[in-house]
Design an enzyme around this catalytic site. Structure first.
Site, mmCIF file in Angstrom:
data_model
loop_
_atom_site.group_PDB
_atom_site.id
_atom_site.type_symbol
_atom_site.label_atom_id
_atom_site.label_comp_id
_atom_site.label_asym_id
_atom_site.label_seq_id
_atom_site.Cartn_x
_atom_site.Cartn_y
_atom_site.Cartn_z
ATOM 1 N N HIS A 77 31.514 77.836 45.108
ATOM 2 C CA HIS A 77 32.003 76.791 44.198
ATOM 3 C C HIS A 77 31.893 77.243 42.745
ATOM 4 C CE1 HIS A 77 28.021 75.058 42.984
ATOM 5 N NE2 HIS A 77 27.642 75.291 44.218
ATOM 6 N N ASP A 79 31.637 74.893 39.980
ATOM 7 C CA ASP A 79 31.069 73.891 39.067
ATOM 8 C C ASP A 79 29.545 73.933 39.094
ATOM 9 O OD1 ASP A 79 31.242 72.976 41.771
ATOM 10 O OD2 ASP A 79 30.974 70.895 41.126
ATOM 11 N N ASP A 107 22.807 78.665 41.164
ATOM 12 C CA ASP A 107 23.692 77.676 41.821
ATOM 13 C C ASP A 107 24.955 77.480 40.993
ATOM 14 O OD1 ASP A 107 24.679 75.744 43.477
ATOM 15 O OD2 ASP A 107 23.292 74.186 42.867
ATOM 16 N N GLU A 138 32.185 70.949 43.924
ATOM 17 C CA GLU A 138 31.244 70.909 45.059
ATOM 18 C C GLU A 138 30.089 69.951 44.766
ATOM 19 O OE1 GLU A 138 27.661 72.016 47.418
ATOM 20 O OE2 GLU A 138 27.921 72.119 45.269
ATOM 21 N N GLU A 139 29.633 69.989 43.511
ATOM 22 C CA GLU A 139 28.403 69.248 43.163
ATOM 23 C C GLU A 139 28.600 67.732 43.182
ATOM 24 O OE1 GLU A 139 25.597 70.548 43.044
ATOM 25 O OE2 GLU A 139 25.725 72.624 42.359
ATOM 26 N N GLU A 163 25.323 80.059 48.315
ATOM 27 C CA GLU A 163 24.349 79.112 47.740
ATOM 28 C C GLU A 163 23.025 79.863 47.735
ATOM 29 O OE1 GLU A 163 24.822 76.246 46.392
ATOM 30 O OE2 GLU A 163 26.651 75.420 47.244
ATOM 31 N N HIS A 349 19.392 73.091 39.578
ATOM 32 C CA HIS A 349 19.457 71.700 39.100
ATOM 33 C C HIS A 349 18.264 71.396 38.180
ATOM 34 C CE1 HIS A 349 22.219 70.308 42.660
ATOM 35 N NE2 HIS A 349 22.467 71.549 42.280
HETATM 36 ZN ZN LIG Z 1 25.633 74.997 44.851
#
Ligand SMILES: [Zn+2]
Length: 374
Positions: A77, A79, A107, A138-139, A163, A349
């Site tokens: 992904h 984003d 990530d 994706e997020e 990931e 995150h």
């Molecule tokens: Zn991810």
């Protein structure tokens, strides 16, 4: 030619939170891919806010990106989650103690940088069909991947989803499901409660019964997970309008993470049976269940070709992931799916996000081998 750390630093400097367009990241990747003579297919959609989002499918020289049936897809992904305003260096990557820091470092721009470095180095690619797939959003619930699957533009036999797994192949993951439940009553003056029906009392009985049901879920165990069963949570609740009114409505959110193999409908079916039982004692009991997310778990067999080959390449045995990913969606079309990439999701995150440089180099070597054969 850029090193993997240079690619990753360039990617971190490009903001790409899900609320804005991922076009700049896709353009960066597209330029690297074109320089390596890869063929590119862009698939554009508008998100709920009307912003342009791009999914990209790339095929190595001599292969047609419009041909959906392929042997292997490497997917990533584009984003990131939003970062806090006091993280000053979110978009200013730096290296300390062998770790590259920045928003998206693990990530999942780290994996993307590894892909872009690998294609530059891979002299011969597999001829049985290889694709590199970049997705948007994706997020915020795998929205880009869902668009991609709906378009039927990709039908890979095996998929590697990037990931952070500290370079351990993950061959299984729990699903993710979310529902909103509204319980109805009848309003009345609280001085005369017998004139009404409290939605909050009804919801309380409903929730207690759902909690009892969750202990039954714990009896179905999957050995690859800890906890090894489908977990269930009621994370929010709200109801009533004033202290002196018998409440007419009470709503709560029910979230569950099904182990692979369990039908996503198992929990709503059980909830409906619980409601039937409650109605036996309270004939006016009424509720609405509205599904917001419904993603199954995924599992590839321990002896599948892709699992075996990445175990051999990395020297690490396969594991499971406790977080959601595009793997659940891709498992609906592919025979084998694994999740794999440099870095540890425990730093993602957060403003501690980083990726070990050594893992980036190792991932490049591993991806190059996969691009040749598995
Ligand atoms: Zn991810």
């Amino acid at each position: 030619m850029n090193t993997v750390a240079e690619h990753l630093s360039n990617l971190i400097r490009i903001p790409s939170v899900s609320s804005i367009s991922n076009r700049p990241i896709v353009d960066y990747a597209g330029q690297v891919l074109r320089q390596a003579q890869w063929q590119i297919r862009e698939m554009i959609y508008r998100d709920a806010a009307g912003i342009e989002k791009v999914n990209l499918i790339a095929a190595p020289p001599g292969q047609d990106p419009y041909n959906a049936a392929v042997e292997l897809a490497l997917m990533c992904h584009t984003d990131t989650v939003p970062y806090s305003t006091d993280w000053r260096r979110a978009l200013e990557p730096f290296v300390a103690d062998g770790l590259l820091h920045g928003c998206g470092a693990c990530d999942v721009k780290g994996f993307l940088a590894c892909l872009l470095t690998s294609i530059g180095k891979a002299s011969s690619s597999r001829t049985d069909g290889l694709r590199l797939i970049l997705t948007a959003d994706e997020e915020i619930g795998c929205v880009g991947a869902a668009h991609l699957l709906a378009s039927k533009s990709i039908q890979p036999k095996r998929v590697v989803i990037g990931e952070p797994t500290s370079l351990r192949p993950a061959r299984a993951g729990k699903g993710y499901c979310l529902a909103e439940i509204a319980v109805f009553g009848e309003e009345a003056h609280s001085a005369h409660p017998q004139k009404g029906k409290s939605a909050i009392y009804r919801a309380a009985r409903f929730i207690t019964a759902i909690e009892e049901y969750s202990s039954l879920l714990a009896e179905e165990l999957h050995p690859l997970f800890s906890p090894g069963f489908t977990t269930l949570n009621i994370g929010t609740i709200q109801g009533g309008t004033a202290k002196n009114i018998v409440p007419g409505q009470c709503g709560f959110q029910l979230e569950w993470r099904p182990i692979p193999g369990q039908a996503v409908g198992a929990v709503p079916t059980a909830v409906s049976e619980i409601a039937d039982a409650l109605r036996g004692e309270d004939p006016g009991f009424r509720y609405d269940l509205h599904i917001l997310r419904e993603q199954t778990g995924f599992e590839s067999a321990s002896n599948s070709r892709l699992v075996r080959s990445v175990e051999t390449l990395t020297g690490r045995t396969a594991t499971s992931i406790p977080f959601g990913s595009e793997a659940s969606l891709m498992a609906t079309v592919a025979e084998e799916v694994i999740v794999f990439g440099p870095g540890d999701m425990q730093t993602a995150h957060s403003n501690r996000e980083c990726v070990p440089l050594a893992e980036l180099d190792e991932a490049v070597n591993c991806l190059q081998s996969l691009m040749k054969k598995d």
